[in-house]
Write a protein that holds these residues in place. Structure first.
Motif, PDB file in Angstrom:
ATOM      1  N   MET B   1       0.855  -1.199   0.000  1.00  0.00           N
ATOM      2  CA  MET B   1       0.000   0.000   0.000  1.00  0.00           C
ATOM      3  C   MET B   1       0.888   1.245   0.000  1.00  0.00           C
ATOM      4  O   MET B   1       1.798   1.362   0.817  1.00  0.00           O
ATOM      5  CB  MET B   1      -0.886  -0.028   1.251  1.00  0.00           C
ATOM      6  N   GLY B   3       1.545   5.500   0.186  1.00  0.00           N
ATOM      7  CA  GLY B   3       1.126   6.496   1.156  1.00  0.00           C
ATOM      8  C   GLY B   3      -0.235   7.091   0.841  1.00  0.00           C
ATOM      9  O   GLY B   3      -1.053   7.330   1.741  1.00  0.00           O
ATOM     10  N   GLU B   5      -2.763   5.751  -0.690  1.00  0.00           N
ATOM     11  CA  GLU B   5      -3.840   4.822  -0.358  1.00  0.00           C
ATOM     12  C   GLU B   5      -4.053   4.780   1.151  1.00  0.00           C
ATOM     13  O   GLU B   5      -5.196   4.718   1.626  1.00  0.00           O
ATOM     14  CB  GLU B   5      -3.472   3.438  -0.906  1.00  0.00           C
ATOM     15  N   SER B   6      -2.959   4.838   1.905  1.00  0.00           N
ATOM     16  CA  SER B   6      -3.117   4.850   3.367  1.00  0.00           C
ATOM     17  C   SER B   6      -3.845   6.112   3.814  1.00  0.00           C
ATOM     18  O   SER B   6      -4.610   6.094   4.791  1.00  0.00           O
ATOM     19  CB  SER B   6      -1.750   4.732   4.067  1.00  0.00           C
ATOM     20  N   LYS B   9      -7.639   5.634   3.014  1.00  0.00           N
ATOM     21  CA  LYS B   9      -8.232   4.674   3.953  1.00  0.00           C
ATOM     22  C   LYS B   9      -8.317   5.258   5.366  1.00  0.00           C
ATOM     23  O   LYS B   9      -9.280   5.000   6.097  1.00  0.00           O
ATOM     24  CB  LYS B   9      -7.421   3.371   3.963  1.00  0.00           C
ATOM     25  N   THR B  10      -7.318   6.007   5.766  1.00  0.00           N
ATOM     26  CA  THR B  10      -7.353   6.627   7.100  1.00  0.00           C
ATOM     27  C   THR B  10      -8.477   7.648   7.199  1.00  0.00           C
ATOM     28  O   THR B  10      -9.215   7.696   8.194  1.00  0.00           O
ATOM     29  CB  THR B  10      -6.003   7.296   7.417  1.00  0.00           C
ATOM     30  N   GLU B 133       5.398   6.028   5.411  1.00  0.00           N
ATOM     31  CA  GLU B 133       5.016   5.320   6.640  1.00  0.00           C
ATOM     32  C   GLU B 133       4.241   6.214   7.610  1.00  0.00           C
ATOM     33  O   GLU B 133       3.502   5.729   8.462  1.00  0.00           O
ATOM     34  CB  GLU B 133       6.274   4.786   7.360  1.00  0.00           C
ATOM     35  N   GLY B 136      -0.476   7.840   7.254  1.00  0.00           N
ATOM     36  CA  GLY B 136      -1.706   7.400   7.912  1.00  0.00           C
ATOM     37  C   GLY B 136      -1.846   7.981   9.312  1.00  0.00           C
ATOM     38  O   GLY B 136      -2.889   8.563   9.658  1.00  0.00           O
ATOM     39  N   GLY B 168       2.872   2.504   3.211  1.00  0.00           N
ATOM     40  CA  GLY B 168       1.794   3.209   3.893  1.00  0.00           C
ATOM     41  C   GLY B 168       1.113   2.329   4.936  1.00  0.00           C
ATOM     42  O   GLY B 168       0.956   1.129   4.742  1.00  0.00           O
ATOM     43  N   VAL B 169       0.748   2.932   6.033  1.00  0.00           N
ATOM     44  CA  VAL B 169       0.071   2.241   7.137  1.00  0.00           C
ATOM     45  C   VAL B 169      -1.197   3.026   7.461  1.00  0.00           C
ATOM     46  O   VAL B 169      -1.132   4.240   7.692  1.00  0.00           O
ATOM     47  CB  VAL B 169       0.973   2.201   8.395  1.00  0.00           C
ATOM     48  N   VAL B 170      -2.333   2.336   7.467  1.00  0.00           N
ATOM     49  CA  VAL B 170      -3.578   3.039   7.787  1.00  0.00           C
ATOM     50  C   VAL B 170      -3.529   3.494   9.243  1.00  0.00           C
ATOM     51  O   VAL B 170      -3.180   2.721  10.135  1.00  0.00           O
ATOM     52  CB  VAL B 170      -4.790   2.123   7.540  1.00  0.00           C
TER      53      VAL B 170
END
Lengths: 512, 512
Positions: B1, B3, B5-6, B9-10, B133, B136, B168-170
């Motif tokens: 994923m 950034g 996209e994160s 989604k966030t 990273e 999100g 990326g991290v949600v």
């Protein structure tokens, strides 16, 4: 004399006699002073980017600054994009921003904002005149700063009590610092490189693109075989018959890298290093090849013409005839194409026209088709904040004193500053706008594809200007600008010729 | 994923599912993510103040934030005035600004600007996510900041490589801090003042103007005889049948001073001290009388309804019937007048309409004529940056989920943001705009006369929107909005009724 009157008199005494304005309450004393002090041409813009963009265009053609008049922090904010582009074009602007009275500021009234903070990002000079007694001297310094080479945005913030209080003193016009000359070692270094027999490119920007500097650059190219190229975006290039057939650094990354391929020495003349408009995954930010050496003939503020002449002399380069681009093209007929549009402009433009180019994707190939046009000036968007075209056309028309302005204008960009059409109508400016109506952000569709896919429905909604289509003929008419639609080169040529015969503005919606 | 996209989604996970956007190259990965992640309603604006103003209007009606999507520093700059007004309205906005890739920034490419610096003046939270990273977690914090009472602008700057890089991290949705309650001593102090028998005024702002808080304020007024008044400009007042007949602090200095004459204790409930929009020579900045004591029942971020209930309970105030404004007015006929316009709106508006009021001078007397209208919400310009109306109407229509929006809109102001009409047409929003066409900056003519004279020719050129007149019917049509002209109350009423029967936008050019 109140502070506002001292400001108007100082501006006039310092040679600033055009003011692009969108005033509010805090500027009413300035407006009142205009009634009492004759000599200032005031031009109203209905949104602030019209005001700041017009000041940019005015400088480019008049080589002297206009003043703006903006209303408090939010009025400045609305004009920041125009000032950003002006800064990148190295245009001098005396940017006057009215503000809350000094004693009223602590109450944090609704319009109170950080005007100084917002101004700093675009201004070489920021000063708040907090007493009427200071306004004149501060204004004189602002004009000096605006005119300091290569041209700068100078912001003068005027609390309303500094305007209305008595005690104003007219500021004496200040001497503008002489344009710095290139150091001899810069010239010597460039001469050494040019004598080396290596692949040398002179990258020209700023005033290196005026005719007098081109004559010197041409001597150098003729004597050494070096290449000449203009920066990717240029405030003003003198072009057409009697001028160089200059191309510019392409916008598209791969094309720019290809254009600079093989260059061993890159000599910057009022130009910045050629780099990408944006970074892209896996693509270089720098356009020059690895191993290529960069040399500075002139900084952005130094005298390009003088340095090029000194360089040509150092090389012993004789006078050289400017290249002959061949005969002026005939107006083509038939189906539309970018080249056909460019040739139509070349064929029909009046001598000494001013081209304001915000054609974006459609116009990337316009340069070669217009080398054989009559002498003209070509203005581009140097800061990338779109919507620069319609306002710059306003200011260029006023700064160029009656010369025809041909604005090659993409539709998506024009929608940022359509209010400029109203000022064109009010001031009866000789501006012919060719509105390139493709009903989409074409540049972004290309960029989206660079991301690696074709846009889906949601994405396309962000890139599509149709649904509803914008009716540019109606839109222009609504602001008092005559307009008509064209969808062939024949129609375009006919309308263009008609518009050149009229004194005021005209808009051609070109259905591309 | 990646950034981007994160980020999408966030935002969705934190309850943000509307995005007002004017994207550019650096935002293409965000746009691409929208194609892959369903659930975000994206609304395109063709100039950035449309985007930011729409986010303001959305918050006011939905009581939750929308996201924006802006392109680099200059795109942010173009939306600053809308954010300034949003900040003054205490609206929560998740303001997303794409920017140059981190590694590309040092090259100072054309669009590079001080986005952080520009954002600070309007934002309670500014953060640049310089790694994919972090995006999100930063976005979740931005949503939290936007939703923190009373509502704040939170700016998240997103370098394009933070968007396109993998990793990326949600971000988990963060708890929004509880709305602070008034301290008991604040309530006790207000109760003491209200029991004193002195002349007490409760000045209501923010959420103190919602119906539930009005019910409590009405108990207090009924039990103590104190006066109730709204701030001069209010983000949203719930009005009409079943609500208080509140007037507001007048705009004009003398009228405001007169309205507060005799007040001995001024109690602020989510309100600021009543002060002038501007300072004027020889006029007071403060509207309250000398000797009047100010008391704070609630700060801007504290719970007004809770404090008013506690205060009413402390006073032992019984339940009180809301005042009866009398029967709904009939639509008047005949010649135009401000009162006639207001009565027409009151007579014809659908139940639960939303009034977006940027009527400026013409609308100063609209309040008393609309007390007996059906229940409705009335939105005003809290920051004074004009042109707020058309964009806020866009966002209010979306935030209010299908309720009719009636925009009472002065012409000079509308010319700052006419592009909002296009978004109204594209989204088929139920917005009826009554465009008050007086062809001048009437407010400035008044202000000029305050300066001490009638405007001369040069000054009048700065205050006059005629020459050429703006054709609002054509202008609206050019952007896909149906429109017609009215010059009598009969015509106005007919057109208004017709527009209410249609699903989409309509503009009535009212020749005042």
């Amino acid at each position: 004399m109140n502070g506002a009157e001292s400001l108007v008199k100082t501006l006039l005494g310092s040679g600033v006699d055009v003011c692009f304005a969108n005033p509010g309450t805090s500027e009413m004393h300035f407006v009142a002073a205009l009634d009492r002090v004759p000599g200032m041409r005031c031009v109203l813009g209905l949104q602030e980017n019209v005001v700041t963009g017009a000041a940019d265009g005015y400088w480019r053609m008049a080589d002297k600054p206009a003043a703006t008049l903006l209303h408090c922090g939010p009025g400045l904010a609305n004009g920041l994009a125009g000032l950003h582009d002006a800064r990148r074009a190295r245009s001098g602007v005396v940017n006057v921003v009215g503000d809350q009275a000094v004693y009223h500021r602590p109450f944090d009234a609704p319009l109170t904002a950080d005007a100084e903070g917002w101004a700093r990002g675009v201004s070489a000079f920021v000063r708040t005149s907090s007493r009427a007694e200071d306004v004149g001297a501060d204004a004189a310094m602002a004009v000096q700063a605006a005119r300091t080479s290569p041209g700068q945005v100078a912001t003068l913030i005027l609390p309303s009590d500094s305007s209305w209080n008595e005690g104003g003193v007219v500021g004496a016009a200040l001497t503008v610092p002489a344009v710095p000359q290139a150091d001899p070692h810069q010239v010597e270094q460039a001469a050494r490189v040019l004598r080396s027999g290596k692949n040398v490119l002179l990258l020209l920007g700023g005033l290196a693109l005026r005719e007098a500097a081109q004559v010197q650059a041409n001597r150098i190219a003729a004597a050494t075989g070096c290449r000449l190229l203009a920066e990717g975006s240029n405030a003003r290039i003198q072009r057409g018959q009697g001028r160089l057939m200059l191309d510019r650094v392409p916008y598209v990354n791969e094309q720019a890298v290809a254009a600079l391929k093989g260059v061993e020495h890159l000599v910057l003349v009022n130009a910045k290093e050629p780099i990408g408009f944006f970074g892209y995954p896996g693509k270089p930010s720098r356009f020059w090849p690895p191993g290529c050496e960069l040399h500075l003939l002139t900084r952005l503020d130094q005298d390009a013409e003088g340095a090029l002449r000194a360089l040509a002399d150092a090389l012993g380069a004789p006078k050289a005839a400017m290249p002959n681009p061949g005969p002026r093209p005939q107006a083509p007929r038939g189906a539309l194409s970018p080249e056909g549009l460019a040739r139509t402009v070349a064929a029909l433009m009046p001598e000494n026209s001013v081209i304001v180019d915000e054609s974006v994707t459609y116009g990337r190939g316009f340069f070669p088709e217009t080398y054989a046009a009559p002498a003209h000036d070509w203005l581009q968007n140097c800061g990338g904040a779109i919507g620069y075209g319609p306002p710059v056309a306003v200011g260029a028309a006023i700064g160029a004193g009656g010369r025809r302005v041909v604005a090659l204008q993409a539709d998506g960009s024009a929608m940022y500053t359509p209010q400029a059409l109203w000022t064109q109508a009010r001031e009866k400016l000789p501006v012919t706008t060719v509105l390139l109506s493709n009903r989409k952000y074409q540049i972004l569709i290309g960029e989206y594809q660079n991301v690696g896919a074709n846009p889906g429905r949601t994405a396309m909604d962000m890139l599509d200007l149709g649904n509803p289509d914008i009716g540019w003929v109606q839109l222009a008419n609504s602001m008092g600008v005559e307009a008509a639609q064209a969808s062939t080169l024949d129609q375009l040529g006919d309308l263009m010729a008609q518009s050149f015969a009229r004194p005021g503005p005209f808009l051609i919606e070109l259905m591309i």
